[in-house]
Design a protein around this motif. Sequence first.
Motif, short mmCIF file in Angstrom:
data_model
loop_
_atom_site.label_atom_id
_atom_site.label_comp_id
_atom_site.label_asym_id
_atom_site.label_seq_id
_atom_site.Cartn_x
_atom_site.Cartn_y
_atom_site.Cartn_z
N ALA A 189 0.83 -1.21 0.00
CA ALA A 189 0.00 0.00 0.00
C ALA A 189 0.87 1.26 0.00
N ALA A 190 1.95 1.26 0.80
CA ALA A 190 2.84 2.42 0.84
C ALA A 190 3.54 2.62 -0.49
N LYS A 191 3.98 1.53 -1.12
CA LYS A 191 4.64 1.63 -2.43
C LYS A 191 3.67 2.19 -3.48
N ALA A 192 2.42 1.75 -3.44
CA ALA A 192 1.42 2.24 -4.40
C ALA A 192 1.10 3.71 -4.15
N LYS A 193 1.01 4.10 -2.89
CA LYS A 193 0.63 5.47 -2.55
C LYS A 193 1.76 6.47 -2.78
N TYR A 194 2.97 6.12 -2.34
CA TYR A 194 4.08 7.09 -2.37
C TYR A 194 5.08 6.85 -3.50
N ARG A 195 5.04 5.67 -4.10
CA ARG A 195 6.00 5.31 -5.17
C ARG A 195 7.41 5.73 -4.78
N HIS A 196 7.82 5.28 -3.62
CA HIS A 196 9.07 5.74 -3.04
C HIS A 196 10.20 4.73 -3.17
N THR A 197 11.40 5.26 -3.05
CA THR A 197 12.61 4.46 -2.94
C THR A 197 13.36 4.96 -1.72
N ALA A 198 14.18 4.10 -1.15
CA ALA A 198 14.97 4.48 0.02
C ALA A 198 16.42 4.06 -0.23
N GLU A 199 17.31 5.03 -0.13
CA GLU A 199 18.74 4.80 -0.34
C GLU A 199 19.45 4.86 1.01
N PRO A 200 19.94 3.72 1.52
CA PRO A 200 20.66 3.74 2.80
C PRO A 200 21.90 4.63 2.72
N LEU A 201 22.08 5.46 3.75
CA LEU A 201 23.22 6.38 3.80
C LEU A 201 24.23 5.97 4.85
N GLU A 202 23.75 5.51 6.01
CA GLU A 202 24.65 5.09 7.08
C GLU A 202 23.93 4.12 8.01
N MET A 203 24.73 3.30 8.68
CA MET A 203 24.19 2.31 9.60
C MET A 203 24.95 2.40 10.91
N THR A 204 24.21 2.36 12.02
CA THR A 204 24.81 2.35 13.34
C THR A 204 24.09 1.31 14.20
N GLU A 205 24.75 0.91 15.27
CA GLU A 205 24.15 0.00 16.26
C GLU A 205 23.89 0.81 17.52
N ILE A 206 22.64 0.82 17.97
CA ILE A 206 22.27 1.55 19.18
C ILE A 206 21.37 0.65 20.03
N GLU A 207 21.83 0.33 21.23
CA GLU A 207 21.03 -0.46 22.18
C GLU A 207 20.46 -1.73 21.55
N SER A 208 21.31 -2.52 20.92
CA SER A 208 20.93 -3.79 20.29
C SER A 208 20.01 -3.63 19.09
N LYS A 209 19.93 -2.45 18.55
CA LYS A 209 19.13 -2.19 17.35
C LYS A 209 20.05 -1.73 16.24
N THR A 210 19.67 -2.02 15.00
CA THR A 210 20.40 -1.54 13.84
C THR A 210 19.62 -0.36 13.27
N VAL A 211 20.24 0.81 13.27
CA VAL A 211 19.60 2.02 12.79
C VAL A 211 20.21 2.40 11.44
N VAL A 212 19.36 2.50 10.43
CA VAL A 212 19.79 2.89 9.10
C VAL A 212 19.14 4.22 8.76
N ARG A 213 19.98 5.21 8.49
CA ARG A 213 19.47 6.49 7.97
C ARG A 213 19.46 6.36 6.46
N ALA A 214 18.33 6.75 5.85
CA ALA A 214 18.18 6.58 4.41
C ALA A 214 17.49 7.80 3.80
N ARG A 215 17.87 8.10 2.57
CA ARG A 215 17.22 9.16 1.80
C ARG A 215 16.02 8.52 1.10
N VAL A 216 14.82 8.98 1.45
CA VAL A 216 13.58 8.45 0.89
C VAL A 216 13.04 9.48 -0.11
N THR A 217 12.85 9.03 -1.33
CA THR A 217 12.36 9.88 -2.41
C THR A 217 11.07 9.28 -2.95
N GLY A 218 10.05 10.11 -3.14
CA GLY A 218 8.79 9.60 -3.67
C GLY A 218 7.76 10.70 -3.82
#
Length: 106
Positions: free
Chosen positions: A51-80
Amino acid sequence: MTLPEPIQTYFTAQAPQDRTAFAAAFAPDAIVHDEGGNHQGPAEIEAWWMAAKAKYRHTAEPLEMTEIESKTVVRARVTGDFPGSPAILSFTFGLADGLIHDLRVG
């Protein structure tokens, strides 16, 4: 940057052809928190993603990845098709047994 396999699948899957692989990256009891809603289990998560792909027609390009409190956080540029595009969003993944167990988008 080398992303863990299920996170790589999350960012590279194409709708609708990769919907099965996308859903398979999530644990049976996985939950996604996005836009104020919760989506639980691979079938519901797949429906949310499609539903999100149909509504926003978006792509996400990962920019950086970090580990915080046992979680993997990925900052990404989302275009749509949404106000403010492109935007930098954080995707916070909890992984367990090689699958995505939880995801918070924001």
